[in-house]
Structure formats: structure tokens, C-alpha cells
Design an enzyme around this catalytic site. Structure first.
Site, mmCIF file in Angstrom:
data_model
loop_
_atom_site.group_PDB
_atom_site.id
_atom_site.type_symbol
_atom_site.label_atom_id
_atom_site.label_comp_id
_atom_site.label_asym_id
_atom_site.label_seq_id
_atom_site.Cartn_x
_atom_site.Cartn_y
_atom_site.Cartn_z
ATOM 1 N N ILE A 234 32.136 39.346 41.410
ATOM 2 C CA ILE A 234 31.410 40.092 42.562
ATOM 3 C C ILE A 234 32.566 41.125 43.405
ATOM 4 C CG2 ILE A 234 30.152 40.194 44.701
ATOM 5 C CD1 ILE A 234 29.057 37.360 43.297
ATOM 6 N N CYS A 235 32.394 42.307 43.691
ATOM 7 C CA CYS A 235 33.152 43.221 44.531
ATOM 8 C C CYS A 235 32.561 43.412 46.021
ATOM 9 C CB CYS A 235 33.490 44.416 44.011
ATOM 10 S SG CYS A 235 34.470 45.527 44.977
ATOM 11 N N LEU A 236 32.637 42.326 46.969
ATOM 12 C CA LEU A 236 32.356 42.509 48.205
ATOM 13 C C LEU A 236 33.541 42.175 49.180
ATOM 14 C CD1 LEU A 236 29.541 42.636 49.936
ATOM 15 C CD2 LEU A 236 29.514 40.083 49.678
ATOM 16 N N ASN B 117 28.970 47.059 41.195
ATOM 17 C CA ASN B 117 29.707 46.050 42.145
ATOM 18 C C ASN B 117 29.860 44.606 41.564
ATOM 19 O OD1 ASN B 117 28.252 48.050 44.330
ATOM 20 N ND2 ASN B 117 30.460 48.292 44.130
ATOM 21 N N LEU C 246 33.449 47.868 40.643
ATOM 22 C CA LEU C 246 34.007 46.746 39.912
ATOM 23 C C LEU C 246 33.729 46.735 38.286
ATOM 24 C CD1 LEU C 246 35.949 44.202 39.878
ATOM 25 C CD2 LEU C 246 33.985 42.790 40.127
#
Length: 184
Positions: free
Chosen positions: A114-116, A107, A156
Site C-alpha cells: 500500500i502507498c499511503l 496505490n 505504486l
């Protein structure tokens, strides 16, 4: 610690004592900075034990770093640095966050993206940013990327996720190599 808080108190108390013709731009404190004064104090009182926030300039609460040191899982023993910039339009838009530490994570890209979901300005599923969210949510979310929000199903960094799917032990070894070289 917060010198901005004392600035806010001084500005609030001195409203009636301003000289005529004084520029308001020198006395106004943005909505973002007012929110941050409160949120940073709350954040410092409620930081996860695996996190440490640092403010290079105490007068600029909108720019700070977060160190996350996971105490369990694949990333245990690493220390991962994040840079958090809070835009002027906060809290209508989310903070901008980058991982400064090179990492092998599904992620987080090796370039620090960042994938959040809560960092997304718009999301279909309703889990993105909302004005009711705070810096505490961001910090706890980043911390959780190393435990319960670690997501191999919606990555990601597709290479890291596929690596984990192919060979979990080799994935663990590569994570540990990255920690050894970049996250100490």
C-alpha cells in the site's frame, strides 16, 4: 468487548498486592498495549460507515483486520480486506498494513503493498508517520484510498495508473472484474 482493558485495570489495581519474587514480565503491559486499549475504543466509536474492524483475538489488539466497502467511485460494491499489525515500537513507528484482497488500484499492488503517506516511517514532505497519529488516522486513510486519496499521479501500481490514463472506461471495467472475482 476489550478483555485487554479489564486486564490493564486488574494489573493496575494489583500492583501493591504482588507477591515478592513474582516475575514482572507476567504483570507488565507494554506501552503499545496501553495505547491500543484507548485507541481501539476510540476507533470503534468513530469508524467510517464503510469500514468494519474485526479482532480475531480480543487479547491481541495489535493484530486486526479491517474491511472497507466503498459506497461511491470506481470501487463501489467491493469489499476489501486489510490486515493491520501494530509493532511493539508503536507509536514511534507506524502499523504494518497489507491489503489481503486482490485489487486493481494505482496505490495498492496486486500483492497487497500500500502507498499511503501516513504509513511511511520517514517522509520528506512531513505527511508520514508521527507519534501523534493514531489507528483512527490509519483507518480513515485506508478508507480514503477509495475516494479522495485515490492518486493516479504518484502510483505504486504504475500499470493501473497508466491504464486509467489510457482508457478510463476500460480501467473501470477491469476494477469491476477484480471486484467480481476477488472482493465479494
Amino acid at each position: 468487548m476489550l478483555t485487554l482493558a479489564s486486564k490493564l485495570k486488574k494489573d493496575d489495581g494489583g500492583k501493591t498486592g504482588r507477591a515478592t519474587g513474582a516475575s514482572d514480565s507476567h504483570h507488565r503491559v507494554s506501552i503499545r498495549d496501553r495505547l491500543l486499549t484507548k485507541e481501539v475504543a476510540e476507533l470503534e466509536a468513530n469508524l467510517p460507515s464503510t469500514c468494519k474492524a474485526s479482532f480475531p483475538d480480543e487479547d491481541k489488539l495489535h493484530h486486526f483486520q479491517l474491511a472497507v466497502s466503498p459506497d461511491e467511485g470506481y470501487f463501489q460494491s467491493g469489499r476489501f480486506q486489510f490486515e493491520i499489525d501494530v509493532p511493539e515500537a508503536y507509536n514511534m513507528v507506524p502499523p504494518k498494513v497489507r491489503c489481503l484482497t486482490r485489487i486493481w488500484h494505482p496505490n495498492i499492488t496486486e500483492n497487497g503493498e500500500i502507498c499511503l503517506s501516513l504509513l511511511r516511517e520517514h517522509s520528506i514532505d512531513g505527511t508520514g508517520w508521527a507519534p501523534t497519529r493514531t489507528l483512527k488516522d490509519v483507518v480513515w486513510g485506508l478508507n480514503s484510498l477509495f475516494t479522495d486519496l485515490l492518486n493516479f499521479d504518484d502510483p505504486l501500481n504504475i500499470d493501473a495508473a497508466e491504464h486509467h490514463q489510457r482508457d478510463k472506461e476500460d480501467f473501470r471495467n477491469k476494477v469491476q472484474d477484480y471486484i467480481k472475482h476477488y472482493a465479494r
